[in-house]
Motif scaffolding. Structure first.
Motif, mmCIF file in Angstrom:
data_model
loop_
_atom_site.group_PDB
_atom_site.id
_atom_site.type_symbol
_atom_site.label_atom_id
_atom_site.label_comp_id
_atom_site.label_asym_id
_atom_site.label_seq_id
_atom_site.Cartn_x
_atom_site.Cartn_y
_atom_site.Cartn_z
ATOM 1 N N MET A 170 39.034 36.517 53.645
ATOM 2 C CA MET A 170 38.706 36.307 52.230
ATOM 3 C C MET A 170 37.826 37.451 51.725
ATOM 4 N N GLU A 171 38.147 37.948 50.561
ATOM 5 C CA GLU A 171 37.370 39.029 49.963
ATOM 6 C C GLU A 171 35.994 38.527 49.558
ATOM 7 N N MET A 172 35.005 39.365 49.792
ATOM 8 C CA MET A 172 33.641 39.023 49.393
ATOM 9 C C MET A 172 33.205 39.971 48.277
ATOM 10 N N GLU A 173 32.196 39.536 47.521
ATOM 11 C CA GLU A 173 31.670 40.467 46.533
ATOM 12 C C GLU A 173 30.716 41.415 47.238
ATOM 13 N N PRO A 228 35.738 39.857 44.077
ATOM 14 C CA PRO A 228 37.146 39.660 44.417
ATOM 15 C C PRO A 228 37.951 39.667 43.110
ATOM 16 N N ALA A 229 39.198 39.992 43.161
ATOM 17 C CA ALA A 229 40.067 40.094 41.977
ATOM 18 C C ALA A 229 39.812 41.393 41.215
ATOM 19 N N GLY A 230 38.998 42.284 41.800
ATOM 20 C CA GLY A 230 38.799 43.583 41.182
ATOM 21 C C GLY A 230 38.018 43.568 39.888
ATOM 22 N N ILE A 241 40.119 48.435 34.501
ATOM 23 C CA ILE A 241 38.730 47.972 34.560
ATOM 24 C C ILE A 241 38.584 46.625 33.848
ATOM 25 N N ARG A 242 38.009 45.684 34.565
ATOM 26 C CA ARG A 242 37.605 44.397 33.993
ATOM 27 C C ARG A 242 36.120 44.297 34.287
ATOM 28 N N LEU A 243 35.326 44.168 33.245
ATOM 29 C CA LEU A 243 33.882 44.261 33.408
ATOM 30 C C LEU A 243 33.195 42.979 32.942
ATOM 31 N N LEU A 244 32.313 42.464 33.794
ATOM 32 C CA LEU A 244 31.478 41.315 33.448
ATOM 33 C C LEU A 244 30.053 41.839 33.349
ATOM 34 N N VAL A 245 29.447 41.719 32.174
ATOM 35 C CA VAL A 245 28.098 42.240 31.978
ATOM 36 C C VAL A 245 27.146 41.083 31.728
ATOM 37 N N ARG A 246 26.172 40.946 32.636
ATOM 38 C CA ARG A 246 25.157 39.898 32.457
ATOM 39 C C ARG A 246 24.033 40.428 31.587
ATOM 40 N N LEU A 300 38.685 37.107 32.375
ATOM 41 C CA LEU A 300 38.918 38.469 32.866
ATOM 42 C C LEU A 300 40.134 38.525 33.791
ATOM 43 N N GLU A 301 40.258 37.516 34.667
ATOM 44 C CA GLU A 301 41.383 37.469 35.602
ATOM 45 C C GLU A 301 42.717 37.311 34.871
ATOM 46 N N SER A 302 42.684 36.715 33.668
ATOM 47 C CA SER A 302 43.921 36.472 32.924
ATOM 48 C C SER A 302 44.425 37.710 32.183
ATOM 49 N N LEU A 303 43.578 38.735 32.081
ATOM 50 C CA LEU A 303 43.945 39.926 31.313
ATOM 51 C C LEU A 303 44.940 40.802 32.073
ATOM 52 N N GLU A 304 45.813 41.458 31.330
ATOM 53 C CA GLU A 304 46.823 42.309 31.949
ATOM 54 C C GLU A 304 46.273 43.668 32.334
#
Length: 140
Positions: free
Chosen positions: A1-4, A19-21, A60-65, A134-138
């Motif tokens: 399993m991929e880890m962060e 995970p999921a890039g 690039i899929r970016l999550l910014v806290r 983010l995971e749903s984006l193409e």
């Protein structure tokens, strides 16, 4: 399993690959001070995204806290209007801003208003919902 895993850091920011890039920008651990985003941090964020895209070949899929972010330096706002800050745009699928409190929600709304992007950008209160989106984006 991929880890962060943590892939880089700059000033008050840590950069993680999930995970999921998905790339996640988090406040540095143990750094509870609230301070403006600096030009160096903004440039490093662009650099980390470019490196990820180049090495993975994925968009690039970016999550910014936004937890500790209270403000953005004037130089950062100017930088975001330059061609240099737009280099990653063609490879960006989307950016999710995660705002867990009122201050960060207001900050996120301001960021969305100033920085119109060619890719989807949304503000979330739930990390799970942000990741699902983010995971749903193409790929781009």
């Amino acid at each position: 399993m991929e880890m962060e895993k943590k892939i880089d850091s700059c000033g008050q920011l840590d950069f993680w690959l999930l995970p999921a890039g998905i790339l996640e920008v988090r406040p540095a651990v143990g750094l509870e001070k609230k301070s403006p985003l600096t030009l160096a941090e903004a440039k490093k964020t662009e650099e980390v995204q470019a490196k990820y895209h180049k090495e993975s070949g994925r968009s690039i899929r970016l999550l910014v806290r936004l937890d500790n972010l209270t403000n953005v330096d004037k130089e950062v706002n100017a930088f975001w209007k330059t061609a240099e800050s737009k280099l990653n745009d063609p490879y960006t699928s989307g950016i999710a801003l995660l705002a867990s409190n009122l201050v960060s929600k207001m900050m996120g709304s301001v960021l969305l208003a100033i920085n119109r992007q060619e890719y989807p950008t949304k503000l979330f209160q739930s990390r799970e919902k942000a990741l699902k989106w983010l995971e749903s984006l193409e790929e781009r």
